[in-house]
Design a protein around this motif. Structure first.
Motif, PDB file in Angstrom:
ATOM      1  N   GLU A  47      44.072  53.899  44.529  1.00 50.02           N
ATOM      2  CA  GLU A  47      45.029  52.843  44.230  1.00 50.02           C
ATOM      3  C   GLU A  47      44.332  51.484  44.163  1.00 50.02           C
ATOM      4  OE1 GLU A  47      48.985  50.955  46.265  1.00 50.02           O
ATOM      5  OE2 GLU A  47      48.633  53.099  46.504  1.00 50.02           O
ATOM      6  N   GLY A  48      44.616  50.730  43.136  1.00 49.21           N
ATOM      7  CA  GLY A  48      44.075  49.390  42.993  1.00 49.21           C
ATOM      8  C   GLY A  48      42.716  49.302  42.309  1.00 49.21           C
ATOM      9  N   THR A  49      42.103  50.437  41.996  1.00 50.75           N
ATOM     10  CA  THR A  49      40.760  50.431  41.406  1.00 50.75           C
ATOM     11  C   THR A  49      40.749  49.760  40.037  1.00 50.75           C
ATOM     12  OG1 THR A  49      40.250  52.483  42.579  1.00 50.75           O
ATOM     13  CG2 THR A  49      38.797  51.891  40.768  1.00 50.75           C
ATOM     14  N   ILE A  50      41.680  50.121  39.180  1.00 48.17           N
ATOM     15  CA  ILE A  50      41.725  49.555  37.829  1.00 48.17           C
ATOM     16  C   ILE A  50      42.080  48.073  37.882  1.00 48.17           C
ATOM     17  CG2 ILE A  50      42.859  49.671  35.571  1.00 48.17           C
ATOM     18  CD1 ILE A  50      40.989  52.044  36.258  1.00 48.17           C
ATOM     19  N   GLU A  51      43.031  47.722  38.733  1.00 45.60           N
ATOM     20  CA  GLU A  51      43.420  46.320  38.865  1.00 45.60           C
ATOM     21  C   GLU A  51      42.237  45.465  39.286  1.00 45.60           C
ATOM     22  OE1 GLU A  51      45.031  48.897  40.149  1.00 45.60           O
ATOM     23  OE2 GLU A  51      47.031  48.845  39.268  1.00 45.60           O
ATOM     24  N   HIS A  52      41.446  45.986  40.210  1.00 47.20           N
ATOM     25  CA  HIS A  52      40.265  45.263  40.688  1.00 47.20           C
ATOM     26  C   HIS A  52      39.253  45.073  39.554  1.00 47.20           C
ATOM     27  CE1 HIS A  52      37.554  43.698  43.700  1.00 47.20           C
ATOM     28  NE2 HIS A  52      36.627  44.560  43.341  1.00 47.20           N
ATOM     29  N   LEU A  53      39.048  46.127  38.757  1.00 46.29           N
ATOM     30  CA  LEU A  53      38.132  46.047  37.609  1.00 46.29           C
ATOM     31  C   LEU A  53      38.578  44.950  36.648  1.00 46.29           C
ATOM     32  CD1 LEU A  53      35.872  47.150  35.689  1.00 46.29           C
ATOM     33  CD2 LEU A  53      37.579  48.764  34.832  1.00 46.29           C
ATOM     34  N   LEU A  54      39.847  44.945  36.302  1.00 45.68           N
ATOM     35  CA  LEU A  54      40.360  43.962  35.345  1.00 45.68           C
ATOM     36  C   LEU A  54      40.287  42.540  35.887  1.00 45.68           C
ATOM     37  CD1 LEU A  54      43.454  45.950  34.039  1.00 45.68           C
ATOM     38  CD2 LEU A  54      41.270  45.589  32.862  1.00 45.68           C
ATOM     39  N   LYS A  55      40.471  42.395  37.173  1.00 44.30           N
ATOM     40  CA  LYS A  55      40.460  41.065  37.785  1.00 44.30           C
ATOM     41  C   LYS A  55      39.048  40.509  37.955  1.00 44.30           C
ATOM     42  CE  LYS A  55      41.936  38.673  41.969  1.00 44.30           C
ATOM     43  NZ  LYS A  55      42.520  38.816  43.293  1.00 44.30           N
ATOM     44  N   GLU A  56      38.093  41.358  38.308  1.00 47.47           N
ATOM     45  CA  GLU A  56      36.759  40.894  38.712  1.00 47.47           C
ATOM     46  C   GLU A  56      35.702  40.915  37.614  1.00 47.47           C
ATOM     47  OE1 GLU A  56      36.108  39.477  41.631  1.00 47.47           O
ATOM     48  OE2 GLU A  56      38.209  39.752  42.184  1.00 47.47           O
ATOM     49  N   ASN A  57      35.813  41.816  36.647  1.00 44.89           N
ATOM     50  CA  ASN A  57      34.765  41.919  35.627  1.00 44.89           C
ATOM     51  C   ASN A  57      35.140  41.073  34.420  1.00 44.89           C
ATOM     52  OD1 ASN A  57      33.364  42.940  33.191  1.00 44.89           O
ATOM     53  ND2 ASN A  57      32.366  44.239  34.682  1.00 44.89           N
ATOM     54  N   HIS A  58      34.258  40.127  34.049  1.00 43.38           N
ATOM     55  CA  HIS A  58      34.522  39.230  32.937  1.00 43.38           C
ATOM     56  C   HIS A  58      33.557  39.450  31.771  1.00 43.38           C
ATOM     57  CE1 HIS A  58      37.343  37.166  35.505  1.00 43.38           C
ATOM     58  NE2 HIS A  58      36.404  37.093  36.437  1.00 43.38           N
TER      59      HIS A  58
END
Length: 132
Positions: free
Chosen positions: A113-124
């Motif tokens: 849970e939250g893995t994809i959200e973290h990717l979208l938020k942190e990787n630019h």
């Protein structure tokens, strides 16, 4: 590097680590077909530290620009989740990968849970992202 693994019992985490350690690797496409993951809980030689090492290796790789992983796996849901989660966490921290594709065919969802959200938020740096 384009690689296909078929009908073998392998430690997928160690295979990915070995591929990522190829000198100057810029592209990694890995397809697994009918792959049986080794159950590392029964093998005392393998430890869970390898999953952290996989994440760190991806995060620190400064030459990798593109990663496409297609996994067809179903026999070890815990290992599936660890591999997928640590790959995504590594990509999240990586600053050179511009294209990431992950397709997983498994009996149960391998994502924490939250893995994809973290990717979208942190990787630019990602310009292309495909998750299936």
């Amino acid at each position: 590097c384009y690689c296909v693994l078929k009908k073998n019992s392998v430690d997928l985490c160690l295979v990915i680590l070995q591929l990522l350690n190829l000198p100057l690797i810029k592209v990694l496409h890995l397809l697994t077909v009918f792959l049986k993951l080794r159950d590392d809980s029964t093998n005392s030689i393998l430890h869970t530290d390898k999953y952290s090492e996989l994440e760190t290796c991806i995060a620190m790789n400064s030459t990798l620009l593109e990663m496409k992983l297609q996994f067809k796996m179903n026999n070890n849901p815990i290992a599936n989740q660890k591999i997928v989660t640590n790959v995504i966490n590594g990509v999240t921290k990586n600053k050179t990968i511009t294209s990431f594709s992950l397709e997983v065919d498994a009996d149960s969802s391998p994502l924490s849970e939250g893995t994809i959200e973290h990717l979208l938020k942190e990787n630019h740096t990602l310009q292309t992202l495909k998750l299936n």
